[in-house]
Write a protein that holds these residues in place. Structure first.
Motif, PDB file in Angstrom:
ATOM      1  N   UNK A 265       0.811  -1.473  -0.193  1.00 52.68           N
ATOM      2  CA  UNK A 265      -0.088   0.220  -0.350  1.00 52.68           C
ATOM      3  C   UNK A 265       0.756   1.203  -0.225  1.00 52.68           C
ATOM      4  N   UNK A 266       0.619   2.333  -0.593  1.00 49.85           N
ATOM      5  CA  UNK A 266       0.975   3.523  -0.595  1.00 49.85           C
ATOM      6  C   UNK A 266       0.245   4.533  -1.455  1.00 49.85           C
ATOM      7  N   UNK A 267       0.229   5.757  -0.308  1.00 46.43           N
ATOM      8  CA  UNK A 267      -0.620   6.986  -0.837  1.00 46.43           C
ATOM      9  C   UNK A 267       0.111   7.699  -2.466  1.00 46.43           C
ATOM     10  N   UNK A 268      -0.458   8.405  -2.888  1.00 43.32           N
ATOM     11  CA  UNK A 268      -0.124   9.115  -4.573  1.00 43.32           C
ATOM     12  C   UNK A 268       1.512  10.328  -4.136  1.00 43.32           C
TER      13      UNK A 268
ATOM     14  N   UNK B  39       1.104  17.481 -10.864  1.00 41.91           N
ATOM     15  CA  UNK B  39      -0.850  16.988 -10.634  1.00 41.91           C
ATOM     16  C   UNK B  39      -1.097  15.933 -11.147  1.00 41.91           C
ATOM     17  N   UNK B  40      -0.278  14.663 -11.600  1.00 44.92           N
ATOM     18  CA  UNK B  40      -0.927  13.408 -10.845  1.00 44.92           C
ATOM     19  C   UNK B  40      -1.630  13.093  -9.280  1.00 44.92           C
ATOM     20  N   UNK B  41      -0.281  13.652  -8.471  1.00 44.86           N
ATOM     21  CA  UNK B  41      -1.544  14.102  -6.843  1.00 44.86           C
ATOM     22  C   UNK B  41      -3.085  14.522  -7.067  1.00 44.86           C
ATOM     23  N   UNK B  42      -2.444  15.738  -7.882  1.00 46.80           N
ATOM     24  CA  UNK B  42      -3.672  16.603  -7.577  1.00 46.80           C
ATOM     25  C   UNK B  42      -4.812  15.788  -8.192  1.00 46.80           C
TER      26      UNK B  42
ATOM     27  N   UNK C 125      -5.812  13.417  -5.762  1.00 48.50           N
ATOM     28  CA  UNK C 125      -7.221  13.864  -4.901  1.00 48.50           C
ATOM     29  C   UNK C 125      -8.265  14.080  -5.456  1.00 48.50           C
ATOM     30  N   UNK C 126      -8.500  14.497  -6.662  1.00 43.01           N
ATOM     31  CA  UNK C 126      -9.618  14.843  -7.377  1.00 43.01           C
ATOM     32  C   UNK C 126     -10.718  13.757  -7.596  1.00 43.01           C
ATOM     33  N   UNK C 127      -9.619  12.616  -7.946  1.00 41.89           N
ATOM     34  CA  UNK C 127     -10.389  10.759  -7.523  1.00 41.89           C
ATOM     35  C   UNK C 127     -10.547  10.471  -7.076  1.00 41.89           C
ATOM     36  N   UNK C 128     -10.300  10.928  -5.416  1.00 46.26           N
ATOM     37  CA  UNK C 128     -10.264  10.083  -3.945  1.00 46.26           C
ATOM     38  C   UNK C 128      -9.567   8.995  -4.335  1.00 46.26           C
ATOM     39  N   UNK C 129      -8.236   8.468  -5.177  1.00 43.79           N
ATOM     40  CA  UNK C 129      -7.048   7.266  -5.081  1.00 43.79           C
ATOM     41  C   UNK C 129      -6.676   7.708  -3.820  1.00 43.79           C
ATOM     42  N   UNK C 130      -6.842   6.977  -3.075  1.00 38.72           N
ATOM     43  CA  UNK C 130      -5.523   6.836  -1.486  1.00 38.72           C
ATOM     44  C   UNK C 130      -4.936   6.340  -1.856  1.00 38.72           C
ATOM     45  N   UNK C 131      -5.102   4.718  -2.440  1.00 41.41           N
ATOM     46  CA  UNK C 131      -3.663   4.174  -2.629  1.00 41.41           C
ATOM     47  C   UNK C 131      -3.377   3.883  -3.939  1.00 41.41           C
ATOM     48  N   UNK C 132      -2.431   3.334  -4.203  1.00 40.43           N
ATOM     49  CA  UNK C 132      -1.920   3.580  -5.780  1.00 40.43           C
ATOM     50  C   UNK C 132      -1.853   2.358  -6.482  1.00 40.43           C
TER      51      UNK C 132
ATOM     52  N   UNK D 224       7.436   2.027  -9.384  1.00 40.71           N
ATOM     53  CA  UNK D 224       6.020   1.919  -8.691  1.00 40.71           C
ATOM     54  C   UNK D 224       5.385  -0.133  -9.190  1.00 40.71           C
ATOM     55  N   UNK D 225       6.552  -0.356 -10.127  1.00 36.23           N
ATOM     56  CA  UNK D 225       5.875  -1.991 -10.215  1.00 36.23           C
ATOM     57  C   UNK D 225       7.592  -2.442  -9.292  1.00 36.23           C
ATOM     58  N   UNK D 226       8.294  -1.765  -9.539  1.00 36.78           N
ATOM     59  CA  UNK D 226       9.877  -2.089  -9.191  1.00 36.78           C
ATOM     60  C   UNK D 226       8.711  -2.087  -7.432  1.00 36.78           C
ATOM     61  N   UNK D 227       8.475  -1.343  -6.719  1.00 39.54           N
ATOM     62  CA  UNK D 227       8.909  -1.570  -5.477  1.00 39.54           C
ATOM     63  C   UNK D 227       7.020  -2.195  -5.176  1.00 39.54           C
ATOM     64  N   UNK D 228       6.833  -3.605  -6.149  1.00 39.73           N
ATOM     65  CA  UNK D 228       5.658  -4.044  -5.662  1.00 39.73           C
ATOM     66  C   UNK D 228       4.480  -3.114  -5.341  1.00 39.73           C
ATOM     67  N   UNK D 229       3.723  -1.683  -5.839  1.00 36.24           N
ATOM     68  CA  UNK D 229       3.241  -0.785  -5.172  1.00 36.24           C
ATOM     69  C   UNK D 229       1.884  -0.924  -6.152  1.00 36.24           C
ATOM     70  N   UNK D 230       2.108  -1.461  -7.722  1.00 34.57           N
ATOM     71  CA  UNK D 230       1.547  -1.652  -8.814  1.00 34.57           C
ATOM     72  C   UNK D 230       1.225  -2.954  -9.244  1.00 34.57           C
ATOM     73  N   UNK D 231       0.759  -3.505  -9.927  1.00 33.52           N
ATOM     74  CA  UNK D 231       0.683  -4.713 -10.512  1.00 33.52           C
ATOM     75  C   UNK D 231       1.777  -4.815 -11.747  1.00 33.52           C
ATOM     76  N   UNK D 232       2.865  -5.563 -12.233  1.00 34.48           N
ATOM     77  CA  UNK D 232       4.014  -5.746 -12.697  1.00 34.48           C
ATOM     78  C   UNK D 232       2.500  -5.316 -14.140  1.00 34.48           C
TER      79      UNK D 232
END
Length: 372
Positions: free
Chosen positions: A25-28, A57-60, A63-70, A115-123
């Motif tokens: 789990x990781x926040x933007x 811009x990605x963080x913004x 926040x606008x889409x309530x994406x709290x976990x990448x 993010x793939x490298x640190x295993x926070x999103x699908x490969x």
């Protein structure tokens, strides 16, 4: 961009099969911070700030889409960010240019690879990030100055502004193919102009004058007798004697200290306007009322004006066309062989064939048989 180490074998398959439940789990905001820390050792502070500005811009968007976990990142979210960045992330009325989107998506893809490298999103998620392609001439200005035109400009400077700062700036770029940062970094102690084989030593000094590639960009660059004489006459006749706070004596100076890179850039824009050299405008503009012709501050608005990069590009492509080996160009101009091949080869296949023929013909002239 960075090639991150890939996860191997069973670990990769396990991640793919288990889905997001196996992801960290990781926040933007945390993800961007970690990525910038990872990149910091290999890029300049200015570049790092630019990366942060773009990824904000990605963080913004998150926040606008309530994406709290990448872990939630997927193709649909990526497509949503792409649309947001192009149409909604700025106050401008028109969508972002293709070139800006292209640059931003290259960075975003590199970020997702991390993010793939640190295993926070699908490969493999980064493969879903398409990079816009530029159309002919879109967002790209002519990056060359022809040899004939360059010779006219240098002759004009020799005749009317000999050994001036402007003359030195043009001569340095046209003669070395180096970046503006290299010229900016030169001190008087780096110049060896009185020897039979004059040269300049480019040095990386992080406390005040950095080279783009750091210590790897250092080196001794030979100078022609003509270039050395121009530099020497500038020092003896026109240089303003100043010393910086670090007790250094810059080569190029103004009343305020070391001559700024922005001023050097203005010199190139100024004298690459055709009207300055010929008194004529190839764009059918009235020179007396043309803003780009009357003001150096907006000289870059002239369609024919060029930046210092055009001189670097012209030098490198010219030397390649002359058959100078890439390893010599790479060392003189501080450019990798891969970049040379990708960005500095404007030869046609016929020109390449002719050049190879010349090289091999010269080789065979001294051969007595065998592999001749």
């Amino acid at each position: 961009m960075t090639d991150f180490p890939s996860r191997q074998g069973g670990a990769l398959r396990e991640t793919s099969e288990a889905g997001s439940s196996s992801l960290e789990s990781i926040q933007p905001e945390e993800a961007v911070s970690k990525f910038l820390s990872y990149k910091e050792p290999e890029i300049r502070p200015q570049t790092l700030k630019e990366y942060k500005r773009k990824l904000d811009h990605f963080i913004d968007f998150c926040n606008s889409q309530s994406v709290e976990n990448l872990n939630q990142l997927d193709g649909r979210v990526i497509q949503g960010f792409r649309r947001y960045r192009r149409l909604e992330s700025t106050d401008q009325r028109e969508p972002l240019s293709t070139k800006t989107m292209r640059d931003d998506m290259y960075l975003f893809r590199d970020f997702v690879k991390y993010l793939e490298y640190i295993e926070s999103v699908p490969s493999g998620l980064s493969d879903k990030i398409g990079i816009p392609e530029l159309g002919w001439g879109e967002g790209v200005r002519d990056t060359n100055i022809s040899i004939d035109r360059l010779e006219m400009i240098l002759e004009h400077l020799r005749q009317y502004q000999y050994a001036s700062r402007e003359h030195v700036v043009w001569k340095f770029h046209a003669h070395t193919g180096r970046r503006p940062g290299g010229l900016y970094a030169i001190d008087l102690t780096d110049l060896y102009l009185d020897s039979d084989e004059p040269y300049v030593e480019l040095r990386h000094r992080p406390e005040e004058t950095e080279l783009k590639n750091g210590y790897r960009g250092e080196g001794e660059i030979y100078l022609s007798a003509d270039a050395a004489q121009i530099f020497l006459d500038y020092i003896n006749q026109n240089r303003i004697d100043v010393t910086t706070e670090n007790d250094r004596e810059p080569f190029l100076t103004s009343r305020y200290g070391r001559l700024s890179k922005s001023t050097m850039r203005t010199y190139v824009y100024r004298f690459s306007r055709p009207c300055i050299i010929s008194g004529q405008c190839p764009h059918d503009q009235d020179i007396e009322s043309c803003q780009a012709a009357q003001s150096d501050d907006v000289a870059s608005k002239c369609p024919s004006s060029r930046s210092p990069y055009a001189l670097r590009h012209g030098y490198i492509t010219s030397k390649r066309s002359e058959g100078v080996p890439d390893r010599f160009i790479s060392g003189r101009c501080d450019v990798s062989p891969d970049v040379l091949e990708k960005h500095y080869d404007e030869r046609t296949e016929s020109e390449k064939r002719e050049l190879r023929k010349e090289v091999f013909d010269k080789s065979q002239e001294s051969s007595t048989g065998g592999y001749a």
